[in-house]
Design a protein around this motif. Structure first.
Motif, short mmCIF file in Angstrom:
data_model
loop_
_atom_site.label_atom_id
_atom_site.label_comp_id
_atom_site.label_asym_id
_atom_site.label_seq_id
_atom_site.Cartn_x
_atom_site.Cartn_y
_atom_site.Cartn_z
N VAL A 168 0.84 -1.20 0.00
CA VAL A 168 0.00 0.00 0.00
C VAL A 168 0.87 1.25 0.00
CG1 VAL A 168 -1.69 1.31 1.33
CG2 VAL A 168 -1.95 -1.16 1.09
N ARG A 169 1.97 1.22 0.77
CA ARG A 169 2.87 2.38 0.81
C ARG A 169 3.46 2.66 -0.57
NH1 ARG A 169 7.77 3.91 0.60
NH2 ARG A 169 8.45 1.79 0.10
N ARG A 170 3.86 1.60 -1.27
CA ARG A 170 4.43 1.79 -2.61
C ARG A 170 3.39 2.34 -3.57
NH1 ARG A 170 6.81 -3.34 -1.56
NH2 ARG A 170 5.23 -4.31 -2.93
N GLN A 171 2.16 1.86 -3.45
CA GLN A 171 1.10 2.39 -4.31
C GLN A 171 0.89 3.89 -4.07
OE1 GLN A 171 -2.50 0.10 -3.92
NE2 GLN A 171 -1.49 -1.83 -4.40
N LEU A 172 0.90 4.28 -2.80
CA LEU A 172 0.70 5.69 -2.48
C LEU A 172 1.88 6.54 -2.92
CD1 LEU A 172 -0.86 5.41 1.10
CD2 LEU A 172 -2.03 6.04 -1.01
N SER A 173 3.10 6.00 -2.80
CA SER A 173 4.29 6.79 -3.17
C SER A 173 4.36 7.03 -4.67
CB SER A 173 5.55 6.07 -2.69
OG SER A 173 5.72 4.83 -3.36
N ARG A 174 3.80 6.10 -5.47
CA ARG A 174 3.85 6.26 -6.92
C ARG A 174 2.64 7.02 -7.46
NH1 ARG A 174 5.43 0.63 -6.69
NH2 ARG A 174 3.30 0.07 -7.24
N ARG A 175 1.71 7.37 -6.62
CA ARG A 175 0.47 7.97 -7.10
C ARG A 175 0.62 9.48 -7.24
NH1 ARG A 175 -4.94 5.47 -5.12
NH2 ARG A 175 -3.89 3.86 -6.32
N GLU A 176 0.09 10.01 -8.33
CA GLU A 176 0.09 11.45 -8.55
C GLU A 176 -1.08 12.09 -7.79
OE1 GLU A 176 2.38 13.06 -10.10
OE2 GLU A 176 3.48 11.33 -10.84
N SER A 192 -3.16 14.12 -8.90
CA SER A 192 -4.35 14.20 -9.75
C SER A 192 -4.97 12.83 -10.02
CB SER A 192 -3.98 14.85 -11.09
OG SER A 192 -2.96 14.11 -11.74
N ASN A 193 -4.51 11.79 -9.33
CA ASN A 193 -5.03 10.45 -9.56
C ASN A 193 -5.47 9.81 -8.25
OD1 ASN A 193 -5.65 7.96 -10.74
ND2 ASN A 193 -3.55 7.21 -10.50
N PRO A 194 -6.56 10.31 -7.66
CA PRO A 194 -7.03 9.76 -6.38
C PRO A 194 -7.88 8.51 -6.56
CG PRO A 194 -8.40 11.61 -7.01
CD PRO A 194 -7.38 11.44 -8.11
N CYS A 195 -7.32 7.48 -7.22
CA CYS A 195 -8.06 6.23 -7.42
C CYS A 195 -8.02 5.39 -6.14
CB CYS A 195 -7.47 5.45 -8.59
SG CYS A 195 -7.58 6.31 -10.17
N GLU A 196 -8.94 4.45 -6.06
CA GLU A 196 -9.02 3.61 -4.88
C GLU A 196 -7.85 2.61 -4.84
OE1 GLU A 196 -12.75 1.70 -4.66
OE2 GLU A 196 -13.89 3.53 -4.28
N LEU A 197 -7.47 2.24 -3.61
CA LEU A 197 -6.44 1.24 -3.40
C LEU A 197 -7.06 -0.15 -3.41
CD1 LEU A 197 -4.50 2.96 -0.47
CD2 LEU A 197 -3.82 2.89 -2.87
N SER A 198 -6.29 -1.12 -3.89
CA SER A 198 -6.77 -2.49 -3.92
C SER A 198 -6.76 -3.08 -2.51
CB SER A 198 -5.89 -3.34 -4.85
OG SER A 198 -6.27 -4.69 -4.77
N LYS A 199 -7.82 -3.80 -2.16
CA LYS A 199 -7.92 -4.44 -0.85
C LYS A 199 -7.70 -5.94 -0.93
CE LYS A 199 -12.01 -2.59 -0.02
NZ LYS A 199 -13.25 -2.21 0.68
#
Length: 354
Positions: A81-89, A91-98
């Motif tokens: 999850v941390r890596r997903q957040l660190s790579r996210r822009e 302008s791209n507030p998409c949902e995280l995978s659960k």
């Protein structure tokens, strides 16, 4: 050594010392081997402790390695999850995978997804607002430029005065549009904050806003009055509700013919408190009453020029307060009737608790 009783292992006591013996009989002789039992036990203890020592030293390290591996494996979803957040822009507030998340982390990711949803709505609303505002401001600014050029080309005072009057009217319309855009922006900012509503007398808000617009009503010779007004209290943001009431009154005055009438009432209908604004104008066709709640929409064929934001702002404020706003034909005046029903009421008996 005594003669062995039987072949094989046995223990014998010789001169007070216990020996461990092994006897084996052949055809012509007997072979007997003996060892001090104390020495044997000491050697066995030494041999037993020799492999235990490295185990005692390595066991804590092995335990630490196991704990590290277990913790790393448990926190692997968090790291993902941390890596997903660190790579996210931004302008791209998409949902995280659960998928694959432990039960302890799933509620946190769920709340993050809800936050991203609110951020996405705010971004979309801002983008829509900027696009609409830029589109709507382009026309009045272009009109002001043309009117200024017409005034510059005027050859006599009469033509110049006409151009000046048109320029002044264009400036007034542009000013009103900017005020409405700022009001809409403030309302959107308010909707995204955690402001808490407070108890306010609804009749007092209606009286204040009637006083604010009475000059505009007198300029058009419109009979503006506050009729029945129940002294009830609603939970609201006072500034936002005042903007909503003012927009409803200004719309009613703007689209009511000269010499017409506008009535305002505040009354209790069951568990709801209703604010109604009636006018004697031409009203809005039933097929367009939902459409006029959209931003910048204007009913075709109306004489008065508006920004198309008044009802949109009123609806946005009503939605924030969980109130309902409805449009209908005025049974008394024949024009438009706007009703705002607030369900968050504070009973008169409980007013002293606030």
């Amino acid at each position: 050594m005594p003669k062995p009783i039987s072949p094989g292992f046995s223990e014998v006591n010789v001169q007070g010392i216990t020996h461990r013996t092994f006897s084996m009989e052949l055809k012509t002789q007997t072979i007997q081997v003996a060892q001090d039992l104390a020495e044997c036990q000491e050697m066995a203890s030494s041999l037993a402790l020799r492999p235990v020592t490295p185990i005692v030293v390595v066991a804590p390290l092995l335990l630490m390695l196991i704990v590290w591996w277990v913790v790393s494996a448990s926190l692997a979803p968090v790291e993902r999850v941390r890596r997903q957040l660190s790579r996210r822009e931004a302008s791209n507030p998409c949902e995280l995978s659960k998928v694959g998340l432990p039960d302890e982390i799933r509620p946190l990711v769920h709340e993050l997804n809800l936050l991203f949803g609110r951020v996405r709505v705010a971004f979309d609303s801002q983008a829509s607002f900027v696009s609409d505002a830029s589109h709507e401001l382009r026309s009045p600014l272009a009109a002001l430029t043309l009117q200024a050029q017409a005034m510059r080309r005027a050859t006599d005072d009469a033509t110049r005065q006409v151009a000046l009057d048109r320029l002044t009217g264009g400036i007034d319309r542009a000013t009103r549009l900017v005020e409405q855009l700022l009001a809409l922006a403030r309302q959107q900012a308010t909707a995204s904050t955690s402001l808490k509503p407070r108890p306010v007398a609804s009749a007092e808000i209606a009286r204040l806003e009637v006083v604010e617009v009475v000059a505009a009503a007198n300029a058009r010779q419109i009979d503006l009055g506050l009729g029945h007004a129940d002294e009830d209290t609603i939970l609201c943001l006072p500034d936002s509700v005042r903007i909503m009431v003012r927009n409803l009154l200004e719309n009613a005055i703007k689209f009511t013919p000269v010499g017409g009438k506008v009535d305002v009432e505040v009354y209790r209908a069951g568990p709801d408190l209703v604010l109604s604004v009636d006018d004697s104008g031409s009203g809005i066709p039933a097929s367009k009453r939902t459409r006029v709640m959209d931003r910048f929409y204007r009913v075709a064929g109306t004489d008065s020029a508006g920004s198309g934001l008044g009802l949109a702002i009123a609806k946005s404020i009503a939605d924030w307060h969980q109130a309902t706003i409805t449009l209908d034909r005025s049974p008394q005046l024949g024009g438009l009737r706007v009703e705002v029903s607030f369900s968050l009421l504070v009973d008169r008996v409980s007013k002293s608790n606030w």
